[in-house]
Design a protein around this motif. Structure first.
Motif, PDB file in Angstrom:
ATOM      1  N   ALA A  44       0.842  -1.119  -0.074  1.00  0.00           N
ATOM      2  CA  ALA A  44       0.046   0.025   0.003  1.00  0.00           C
ATOM      3  C   ALA A  44       1.066   1.107   0.011  1.00  0.00           C
ATOM      4  O   ALA A  44       2.019   1.271   0.396  1.00  0.00           O
ATOM      5  N   GLY A  45       0.010   2.228  -0.398  1.00  0.00           N
ATOM      6  CA  GLY A  45       0.940   3.726  -0.400  1.00  0.00           C
ATOM      7  C   GLY A  45       0.554   4.618  -1.429  1.00  0.00           C
ATOM      8  O   GLY A  45      -0.176   4.059  -2.400  1.00  0.00           O
ATOM      9  N   VAL A 225       3.728  -0.945   3.711  1.00  0.00           N
ATOM     10  CA  VAL A 225       3.338   0.445   3.443  1.00  0.00           C
ATOM     11  C   VAL A 225       4.438   0.935   3.035  1.00  0.00           C
ATOM     12  O   VAL A 225       5.487   1.327   3.753  1.00  0.00           O
ATOM     13  N   SER A 227       6.281   4.746   1.091  1.00  0.00           N
ATOM     14  CA  SER A 227       6.419   6.154   1.173  1.00  0.00           C
ATOM     15  C   SER A 227       7.646   6.681   0.747  1.00  0.00           C
ATOM     16  O   SER A 227       8.856   6.233   1.297  1.00  0.00           O
ATOM     17  N   LEU A 245      -4.409   2.206   8.511  1.00  0.00           N
ATOM     18  CA  LEU A 245      -3.748   1.932   7.312  1.00  0.00           C
ATOM     19  C   LEU A 245      -3.540   3.431   6.516  1.00  0.00           C
ATOM     20  O   LEU A 245      -2.781   3.589   5.909  1.00  0.00           O
ATOM     21  N   MET A 249       0.143   5.520   5.559  1.00  0.00           N
ATOM     22  CA  MET A 249       0.300   5.873   4.142  1.00  0.00           C
ATOM     23  C   MET A 249       0.500   7.198   4.157  1.00  0.00           C
ATOM     24  O   MET A 249       0.849   7.882   3.168  1.00  0.00           O
TER      25      MET A 249
END
Length: 493
Positions: A44-45, A225, A227, A245, A249
């Motif tokens: 995710a991100g 995650v 970034s 979550l 992010m």
């Protein structure tokens, strides 16, 4: 950060300190990640965080500048590429589809599975793609001899997924799914996620990249995650909530979508109305000035076709649609219908507004650059230079540019063909707010979406089935159950 490699079972894939730069842009800044056998790990991100670049390295399409990559305990650094990845059972469904549109479904299967050879290759490829599609997507309606370019975007995605999961000479061990449900409706997406869990239960590994957070939370065993080119959080999926979550992010948690003050009451003049060509009597679409109108239903059931019909009607008379005012179109299939691939990012944004940027018959380049930079900031396009080619952006950032093109224009009516495909949650929140603000100023939005949560931002929703409008509902009556029921049962309205 720590990579949580503890445990007796060695990782299937072990990435350590991976760095990759594109000129001045540092896409990966020392990523370490272990992928275990028999697990689904979510990635995710925000757009541009480095997710797709990391997966390009894992798929063998990119070589890291520094760092090591090991598969099943063997260091593959320096000799790793697409062919080696395929031999090791590592396959990828990319966000930008990689099939050949001028070939049939069976022929695309043959290209990705070279072990299918000999005089009977076409029969074997057809049987394999048919069996795999039937297993993953029952009721898919795709034939092996269909030309890929004749298929809807969602069907092309289904074909690529089936080709990747198919077993010919070697079985897949790790499958990377980069936004695999972005062009699929809810029913087909659920079929794919069920296949993911079956594959993992049988010992396979999955990397799932998705901006639909519910998919990540419900399907994955662990979530990483990313970034700014780094892994900033990594823990079991059970350790995240949706709010947690989103915050990991780097975004403020989403609030409930705003609802029109007079939900269910349609006021203002009708500025767009349309009837699907296959419809005889019954419901017709109507959009009032300042409304956000949603189009729902299973993918490929006429929503995009109606938007295209309305776009054409804005330029010529049509007995199926009438629109009052200027129109802009936000394409969902950005590869085919959206970006100008040889142009800059700024040029892709301003092309719809060039008539307003003229000064003494010439384009005012300063005004054009100012418009591009304004929308870079407003919609959060991640680039150091708007003069860079549009293809230097991640898929989600390309989609932002298409959205900026429409919003920056003088259009009164904006037609949107599932425009949030591959866009991160933070940008989605910003765009939802922009849409609501523009609607309050009198702009009208007609919005096809495959995400039910986006329908909650609409004042009125029409549900399509088999090329017809079979139900309509104001925001106050909208429920997921009713949309799904209408999608399958024509008299459910």
């Amino acid at each position: 950060m720590a990579d949580n490699r503890a445990g007796a079972t060695p990782p299937l894939v072990d990435l350590r300190d991976i760095e990759r730069s594109f000129g001045a842009v540092r896409a990966l800044a020392g990523v370490s990640l272990a992928i275990m056998p028999g697990e689904c790990i979510g990635l995710a991100g925000h757009n541009g965080a480095g997710k797709s670049t990391l997966m390009q390295v894992l798929a063998g399409n990119l070589s890291p500048d520094t760092g090591t990559l090991a598969v099943a305990g063997t260091d593959e650094t320096g000799r790793y590429g697409v062919a080696q990845a395929n031999r090791l059972g590592i396959r990828c469904v990319f966000q930008e589809l990689s099939l050949c549109p001028n070939l049939t479904v069976a022929e695309n299967m043959r290209i990705r599975h070279p072990a299918i050879r000999g005089l009977s290759w076409r029969r074997r490829a057809s049987a394999l793609v048919r069996e795999t599609l039937d297993r993953i997507f029952p009721g898919h309606g795709i034939r092996p001899d269909d030309l890929l370019s004749d298929l809807a975007l969602g069907q092309r995605q289904m074909v690529e997924i089936a080709i990747v999961f198919a077993v010919s000479d070697t079985a897949p061990r790790l499958i990377i799914l980069d936004e695999p449900t972005s062009s699929l409706d809810q029913t087909v997406a659920a079929q794919l996620l069920a296949q993911v869990r079956r594959f993992v239960a049988e010992g396979g590994s999955i990397v799932l990249i998705s901006h639909i957070l519910g998919e990540i939370l419900s399907t994955c065993d662990r979530i990483a995650v990313m970034s700014d080119g780094r892994v900033t959080a990594l823990r079991p999926a059970a350790g995240f909530t949706r709010t947690g979550l989103v915050e990991a992010m780097g975004h403020v948690a989403a609030q409930a979508p705003s609802v029109a003050a007079a939900a269910g009451v349609r006021s203002g003049p009708v500025v767009a109305q349309a009837t699907p060509p296959r419809q005889t009597g019954g419901l017709a679409l109507k959009a009032h000035r300042g409304e956000i109108v949603g189009l729902a239903g299973l993918a490929g059931h006429g929503q995009t076709a109606l938007l295209v019909l309305m776009q054409n009607a804005a330029m010529a008379r049509s007995r199926y649609a009438q629109l009052t005012g200027k129109v802009a179109f936000v394409a969902g299939d950005r590869q085919s219908d959206g970006v100008f691939p040889l142009w800059s990012i700024g040029g892709n944004i301003t092309v719809r507004s060039l008539a307003r940027l003229r000064r003494m018959g010439l384009i005012d380049t300063a005004a054009e650059a100012a418009m591009a930079d304004e929308w870079r900031q407003r919609i959060g396009i991640r680039t150091p230079d708007m003069g860079n080619n549009i293809l230097t952006l991640s898929g989600g950032n390309q989609q932002k540019a298409l959205f900026a093109r429409a919003l920056a224009s003088d259009a009164d009516i904006i037609l949107m063909d599932d425009p949030m495909r591959g866009v991160d949650i933070g940008t989605k929140q910003d765009v939802y707010a922009l849409i609501r603000a523009e609607a309050a100023r009198g702009r009208t939005f007609i919005w096809y979406t495959t995400e039910f949560d986006e329908l909650r931002s609409c004042d009125h929703t029409y549900v399509f089935r088999s090329g017809r409008i079979v139900a309509e509902m104001p925001q106050s009556e909208l429920t997921e159950a009713r949309v799904l029921q209408s999608s399958f049962t024509e008299d459910a309205a």
